[in-house]
Design a protein around this motif. Sequence first.
Motif, PDB file in Angstrom:
ATOM      1  N   ALA A  70      11.988  -0.936   4.506  1.00 54.79           N
ATOM      2  CA  ALA A  70      11.404  -0.369   3.283  1.00 54.79           C
ATOM      3  C   ALA A  70      10.556  -1.411   2.558  1.00 54.79           C
ATOM      4  CB  ALA A  70      12.513   0.155   2.364  1.00 54.79           C
ATOM      5  N   ILE A  71      11.082  -2.629   2.480  1.00 57.43           N
ATOM      6  CA  ILE A  71      10.349  -3.726   1.823  1.00 57.43           C
ATOM      7  C   ILE A  71       9.051  -4.006   2.586  1.00 57.43           C
ATOM      8  CG2 ILE A  71      10.420  -6.167   1.168  1.00 57.43           C
ATOM      9  CD1 ILE A  71      13.569  -5.836   1.099  1.00 57.43           C
ATOM     10  N   ALA A  72       9.156  -4.119   3.897  1.00 59.83           N
ATOM     11  CA  ALA A  72       7.976  -4.432   4.722  1.00 59.83           C
ATOM     12  C   ALA A  72       6.935  -3.314   4.632  1.00 59.83           C
ATOM     13  CB  ALA A  72       8.395  -4.657   6.171  1.00 59.83           C
ATOM     14  N   ASN A  73       7.384  -2.054   4.641  1.00 57.07           N
ATOM     15  CA  ASN A  73       6.450  -0.919   4.522  1.00 57.07           C
ATOM     16  C   ASN A  73       5.697  -0.982   3.195  1.00 57.07           C
ATOM     17  OD1 ASN A  73       7.340   0.058   6.969  1.00 57.07           O
ATOM     18  ND2 ASN A  73       8.582   1.705   6.104  1.00 57.07           N
ATOM     19  N   TYR A  74       6.419  -1.306   2.137  1.00 55.73           N
ATOM     20  CA  TYR A  74       5.812  -1.360   0.804  1.00 55.73           C
ATOM     21  C   TYR A  74       4.749  -2.464   0.745  1.00 55.73           C
ATOM     22  CZ  TYR A  74       5.391  -1.598  -4.288  1.00 55.73           C
ATOM     23  OH  TYR A  74       4.900  -1.598  -5.569  1.00 55.73           O
ATOM     24  N   ILE A  75       5.114  -3.644   1.245  1.00 57.52           N
ATOM     25  CA  ILE A  75       4.191  -4.785   1.223  1.00 57.52           C
ATOM     26  C   ILE A  75       2.962  -4.481   2.087  1.00 57.52           C
ATOM     27  CG2 ILE A  75       3.893  -7.202   1.944  1.00 57.52           C
ATOM     28  CD1 ILE A  75       6.939  -7.533   1.206  1.00 57.52           C
ATOM     29  N   ALA A  76       3.195  -3.925   3.270  1.00 57.98           N
ATOM     30  CA  ALA A  76       2.084  -3.619   4.181  1.00 57.98           C
ATOM     31  C   ALA A  76       1.128  -2.602   3.558  1.00 57.98           C
ATOM     32  CB  ALA A  76       2.624  -3.095   5.507  1.00 57.98           C
ATOM     33  N   THR A  77       1.681  -1.590   2.883  1.00 57.31           N
ATOM     34  CA  THR A  77       0.841  -0.568   2.240  1.00 57.31           C
ATOM     35  C   THR A  77       0.079  -1.165   1.059  1.00 57.31           C
ATOM     36  OG1 THR A  77       2.460   1.119   2.881  1.00 57.31           O
ATOM     37  CG2 THR A  77       0.855   1.738   1.208  1.00 57.31           C
ATOM     38  N   LYS A  78       0.790  -1.923   0.230  1.00 56.21           N
ATOM     39  CA  LYS A  78       0.191  -2.503  -0.983  1.00 56.21           C
ATOM     40  C   LYS A  78      -0.968  -3.450  -0.648  1.00 56.21           C
ATOM     41  CE  LYS A  78       1.544  -5.471  -4.933  1.00 56.21           C
ATOM     42  NZ  LYS A  78       1.218  -4.724  -6.154  1.00 56.21           N
ATOM     43  N   TYR A  79      -0.835  -4.187   0.442  1.00 52.51           N
ATOM     44  CA  TYR A  79      -1.837  -5.209   0.766  1.00 52.51           C
ATOM     45  C   TYR A  79      -2.719  -4.826   1.961  1.00 52.51           C
ATOM     46  CZ  TYR A  79       0.675  -7.867  -2.692  1.00 52.51           C
ATOM     47  OH  TYR A  79       1.259  -8.255  -3.867  1.00 52.51           O
ATOM     48  N   ASN A  80      -2.810  -3.521   2.224  1.00 49.51           N
ATOM     49  CA  ASN A  80      -3.778  -3.020   3.208  1.00 49.51           C
ATOM     50  C   ASN A  80      -3.551  -3.580   4.614  1.00 49.51           C
ATOM     51  OD1 ASN A  80      -5.942  -1.347   3.899  1.00 49.51           O
ATOM     52  ND2 ASN A  80      -7.447  -2.971   3.616  1.00 49.51           N
ATOM     53  N   LEU A  81      -2.279  -3.645   5.003  1.00 49.52           N
ATOM     54  CA  LEU A  81      -1.926  -4.108   6.352  1.00 49.52           C
ATOM     55  C   LEU A  81      -1.302  -2.973   7.170  1.00 49.52           C
ATOM     56  CD1 LEU A  81      -0.307  -7.542   5.352  1.00 49.52           C
ATOM     57  CD2 LEU A  81      -2.477  -7.230   6.553  1.00 49.52           C
ATOM     58  N   TYR A  82      -1.641  -1.722   6.806  1.00 48.48           N
ATOM     59  CA  TYR A  82      -0.936  -0.577   7.401  1.00 48.48           C
ATOM     60  C   TYR A  82      -1.896   0.455   7.981  1.00 48.48           C
ATOM     61  CZ  TYR A  82       3.786   1.451   7.759  1.00 48.48           C
ATOM     62  OH  TYR A  82       5.009   1.899   8.211  1.00 48.48           O
ATOM     63  N   GLY A  83      -3.057  -0.011   8.481  1.00 49.35           N
ATOM     64  CA  GLY A  83      -3.991   0.912   9.129  1.00 49.35           C
ATOM     65  C   GLY A  83      -4.789   1.739   8.133  1.00 49.35           C
ATOM     66  N   LYS A  84      -5.756   2.499   8.659  1.00 48.34           N
ATOM     67  CA  LYS A  84      -6.647   3.242   7.755  1.00 48.34           C
ATOM     68  C   LYS A  84      -6.323   4.730   7.690  1.00 48.34           C
ATOM     69  CE  LYS A  84     -10.499   4.125  10.985  1.00 48.34           C
ATOM     70  NZ  LYS A  84      -9.805   3.730  12.217  1.00 48.34           N
ATOM     71  N   ASP A  85      -5.455   5.209   8.585  1.00 49.73           N
ATOM     72  CA  ASP A  85      -5.091   6.631   8.536  1.00 49.73           C
ATOM     73  C   ASP A  85      -3.694   6.817   9.146  1.00 49.73           C
ATOM     74  OD1 ASP A  85      -5.379   6.661  11.364  1.00 49.73           O
ATOM     75  OD2 ASP A  85      -7.486   7.249  11.202  1.00 49.73           O
ATOM     76  N   LEU A  86      -3.253   8.074   9.162  1.00 52.67           N
ATOM     77  CA  LEU A  86      -1.894   8.398   9.605  1.00 52.67           C
ATOM     78  C   LEU A  86      -1.656   8.018  11.065  1.00 52.67           C
ATOM     79  CD1 LEU A  86       0.556   9.616   8.219  1.00 52.67           C
ATOM     80  CD2 LEU A  86      -0.175  11.871   9.027  1.00 52.67           C
ATOM     81  N   LYS A  87      -2.655   8.233  11.919  1.00 50.82           N
ATOM     82  CA  LYS A  87      -2.492   7.908  13.351  1.00 50.82           C
ATOM     83  C   LYS A  87      -2.357   6.401  13.554  1.00 50.82           C
ATOM     84  CE  LYS A  87      -4.467  11.920  15.636  1.00 50.82           C
ATOM     85  NZ  LYS A  87      -5.520  12.437  16.539  1.00 50.82           N
TER      86      LYS A  87
END
Length: 221
Positions: A70-87
Motif C-alpha cells: 500500500a505504501i509503495a503503491n501510494y509513493i509510485a502513484t504520487k511521484y509518477n512511477l506507476y505508468g501512464k494508463d491502466l494497462k
Amino acid sequence: MSGKPKLYYFNGRGRMESIRWLLAAAGVEFEECFLETKDDLTKLQKDGSLMFQQVPMVEIDGMKMVQTRAIANYIATKYNLYGKDLKERALIDMYVEAIIDLNELLMIHIFQPADKKEQHLATIVDKATNRYFPVYEKVLKDHGQGFLVGNQFSRADVQLLETLLMAEECKPDILAKFPLLQSFKARISNIPTIKKFLQPGSQRKPPLQEKDVPKVMKIFH
C-alpha cells in the motif's frame, strides 16, 4: 513538523528497503525513526500508530501508512512511477509482484539456520535464473526499450534493480547469462537519483550481518 516522509523501522533493509528505494528514485528526502528495542515497537502499537500492529510504517501527507504494498503503491502513484494508463499499471504490478517473491527469498536468507543456508542459496539461484530473470530478459528484448514498461521509468525498474543487486550480493555472477539485465542494471544505476542513492553515505542499507540477527529478532519477537 517537517514535510518529509518519516519512516519507522529497524536500522536495516527488510521490507522498508524497497520503500527507501522508491522515495530515493523519486528524489524525495525522507527521515528515519529507527526501532532499537521491543519497547520502541510496543510504544507505536500502544499509541495507535500501527493499524495492524506491525511495521513498516510511513508518515506521509498526514497519514500513518502501513502495509508495504500500500505504501509503495501510494509513493509510485504520487511521484509518477506507476505508468501512464491502466494497462501499464497492470504490467508494472505483475512485474513487481514477481520481484517481491524473489526479494522475499533473498531477504530471509540471512535468517536460515546454518545447516539450511546452502540449500536455501541453491533455491534462490534456481528460481532467479530459471523462473524470474529469463522473464525480465525477454521483456527487455521484446519491448526493445530502456525501461520495463512503456518507455518511462517506473517502480518496476526501481524494484528490479534493487533485487538484481541483492541477488549479486548472494552470488556475484548470477547475471552472467543475462546480457540485457546486465545493461539494464548499468543503465538504471546511472539515473541521477538512483546513482546518488547508490553512493556511500546514502540512506541505502547494507546487507544484514549474522551478528545483527539476534537484535532484529528481539525487536519483533
